[in-house]
Design a protein around this motif. Structure first.
Motif, PDB file in Angstrom:
ATOM      1  N   SER A   6       1.056  -1.458  -0.192  1.00 36.53           N
ATOM      2  CA  SER A   6      -0.291  -0.351   0.070  1.00 36.53           C
ATOM      3  C   SER A   6       0.633   1.318   0.417  1.00 36.53           C
ATOM      4  O   SER A   6       1.924   1.610   0.303  1.00 36.53           O
ATOM      5  CB  SER A   6      -0.695   0.447   0.921  1.00 36.53           C
ATOM      6  OG  SER A   6      -0.016   0.064   2.340  1.00 36.53           O
ATOM      7  N   VAL A   7       0.320   2.609  -0.994  1.00 38.75           N
ATOM      8  CA  VAL A   7       0.799   3.947  -0.701  1.00 38.75           C
ATOM      9  C   VAL A   7       0.511   4.457   0.429  1.00 38.75           C
ATOM     10  O   VAL A   7      -0.865   4.900   0.396  1.00 38.75           O
ATOM     11  CB  VAL A   7       0.923   4.053  -2.060  1.00 38.75           C
ATOM     12  CG1 VAL A   7       1.611   5.739  -2.169  1.00 38.75           C
ATOM     13  CG2 VAL A   7       1.833   3.037  -2.942  1.00 38.75           C
ATOM     14  N   LEU A  43       1.872   5.011  -9.881  1.00 40.67           N
ATOM     15  CA  LEU A  43       1.981   3.693 -10.582  1.00 40.67           C
ATOM     16  C   LEU A  43       1.344   2.487  -9.386  1.00 40.67           C
ATOM     17  O   LEU A  43      -0.157   2.266  -9.630  1.00 40.67           O
ATOM     18  CB  LEU A  43       2.576   3.440 -11.356  1.00 40.67           C
ATOM     19  CG  LEU A  43       2.850   3.880 -12.699  1.00 40.67           C
ATOM     20  CD1 LEU A  43       4.176   2.946 -13.411  1.00 40.67           C
ATOM     21  CD2 LEU A  43       1.826   3.735 -13.937  1.00 40.67           C
ATOM     22  N   ARG A  44       1.846   2.965  -8.330  1.00 39.26           N
ATOM     23  CA  ARG A  44       1.717   1.131  -7.001  1.00 39.26           C
ATOM     24  C   ARG A  44       0.230   2.191  -6.828  1.00 39.26           C
ATOM     25  O   ARG A  44      -0.625   1.112  -6.268  1.00 39.26           O
ATOM     26  CB  ARG A  44       2.149   1.381  -6.807  1.00 39.26           C
ATOM     27  CG  ARG A  44       4.002   0.308  -6.099  1.00 39.26           C
ATOM     28  CD  ARG A  44       4.476   0.618  -5.233  1.00 39.26           C
ATOM     29  NE  ARG A  44       3.724   0.846  -3.654  1.00 39.26           N
ATOM     30  CZ  ARG A  44       4.838   1.390  -3.461  1.00 39.26           C
ATOM     31  NH1 ARG A  44       5.638   1.841  -3.352  1.00 39.26           N
ATOM     32  NH2 ARG A  44       4.022   1.143  -1.588  1.00 39.26           N
ATOM     33  N   PRO A  51      -7.192  -2.392  -8.771  1.00 36.37           N
ATOM     34  CA  PRO A  51      -6.421  -4.866  -8.934  1.00 36.37           C
ATOM     35  C   PRO A  51      -6.785  -5.142  -9.638  1.00 36.37           C
ATOM     36  O   PRO A  51      -8.558  -5.321 -10.254  1.00 36.37           O
ATOM     37  CB  PRO A  51      -6.732  -5.063  -7.160  1.00 36.37           C
ATOM     38  CG  PRO A  51      -8.015  -4.362  -6.753  1.00 36.37           C
ATOM     39  CD  PRO A  51      -8.223  -2.801  -7.241  1.00 36.37           C
ATOM     40  N   GLY A  52      -5.847  -6.385 -10.418  1.00 39.33           N
ATOM     41  CA  GLY A  52      -6.004  -7.217 -11.506  1.00 39.33           C
ATOM     42  C   GLY A  52      -4.730  -7.171 -12.135  1.00 39.33           C
ATOM     43  O   GLY A  52      -4.233  -6.615 -11.588  1.00 39.33           O
ATOM     44  N   VAL A  65       2.783  -1.714 -14.178  1.00 39.76           N
ATOM     45  CA  VAL A  65       2.175  -2.391 -13.018  1.00 39.76           C
ATOM     46  C   VAL A  65       0.904  -2.722 -14.108  1.00 39.76           C
ATOM     47  O   VAL A  65       0.997  -2.647 -15.121  1.00 39.76           O
ATOM     48  CB  VAL A  65       1.808  -1.447 -11.843  1.00 39.76           C
ATOM     49  CG1 VAL A  65       2.922  -0.653 -10.974  1.00 39.76           C
ATOM     50  CG2 VAL A  65       0.837  -0.839 -12.710  1.00 39.76           C
ATOM     51  N   GLN A  66       0.366  -3.589 -13.436  1.00 35.52           N
ATOM     52  CA  GLN A  66      -0.499  -4.257 -13.956  1.00 35.52           C
ATOM     53  C   GLN A  66      -1.677  -4.006 -13.172  1.00 35.52           C
ATOM     54  O   GLN A  66      -1.677  -4.047 -11.782  1.00 35.52           O
ATOM     55  CB  GLN A  66      -0.064  -5.896 -14.090  1.00 35.52           C
ATOM     56  CG  GLN A  66       0.683  -6.643 -15.032  1.00 35.52           C
ATOM     57  CD  GLN A  66       0.739  -8.122 -15.491  1.00 35.52           C
ATOM     58  OE1 GLN A  66      -0.042  -8.635 -14.850  1.00 35.52           O
ATOM     59  NE2 GLN A  66       1.633  -8.528 -15.809  1.00 35.52           N
TER      60      GLN A  66
END
Length: 126
Positions: A6-7, A43-44, A51-52, A65-66
């Motif tokens: 987490s950011v 990006l995070r 999410p995915g 990132v994905q």
């Protein structure tokens, strides 16, 4: 970069705030480490917010990132790819640039039916 980390919103805001004068044209280009930190944290955050693994978002040379729920991609070139430069990404992430304008201006390359990030932006407001 794993999305599971987490950011801290304050850390994200500080990192993006450090490059904000450059983004608005009121300051010089930031040092590479400052720019990298702002890109990576934003990006995070995107990956945590969506999410995915169906879309790969690339901002070379700093990170990829994905994200986005859907069919999982595991090998080769993903069917849904977004790629842009650091400045454009940060302008999108802060709401200074509209997704459609970035596409129309050729500042973002987006391929695949899930590669529209308009509904996920901005990530942070300054």
């Amino acid at each position: 970069m794993p999305a599971s980390r987490s950011v801290d919103p304050a850390e994200l805001r500080a990192a993006v705030g450090a490059v904000a004068p450059w983004l608005t044209g009121a300051g010089p280009e930031p040092a590479r480490p400052e720019l990298a930190k702002a890109v990576r944290l934003s990006l995070r955050t995107l990956a945590a917010d969506a999410p995915g693994r169906s879309v790969e978002v690339r901002v070379p040379p700093f990170a990829a990132v994905q994200c986005v729920e859907g069919p999982r991609h595991t090998r080769g070139t993903p069917p849904n790819v977004v790629e842009t430069d650091p400045r454009t990404w940060l302008e999108l992430a802060t709401g200074q640039l509209d997704w459609a304008a970035a596409l129309d201006g050729g500042r973002v390359s987006a391929s695949g039916n899930r590669a529209d990030l308009a509904h996920l932006l901005p990530i942070v407001r300054l």
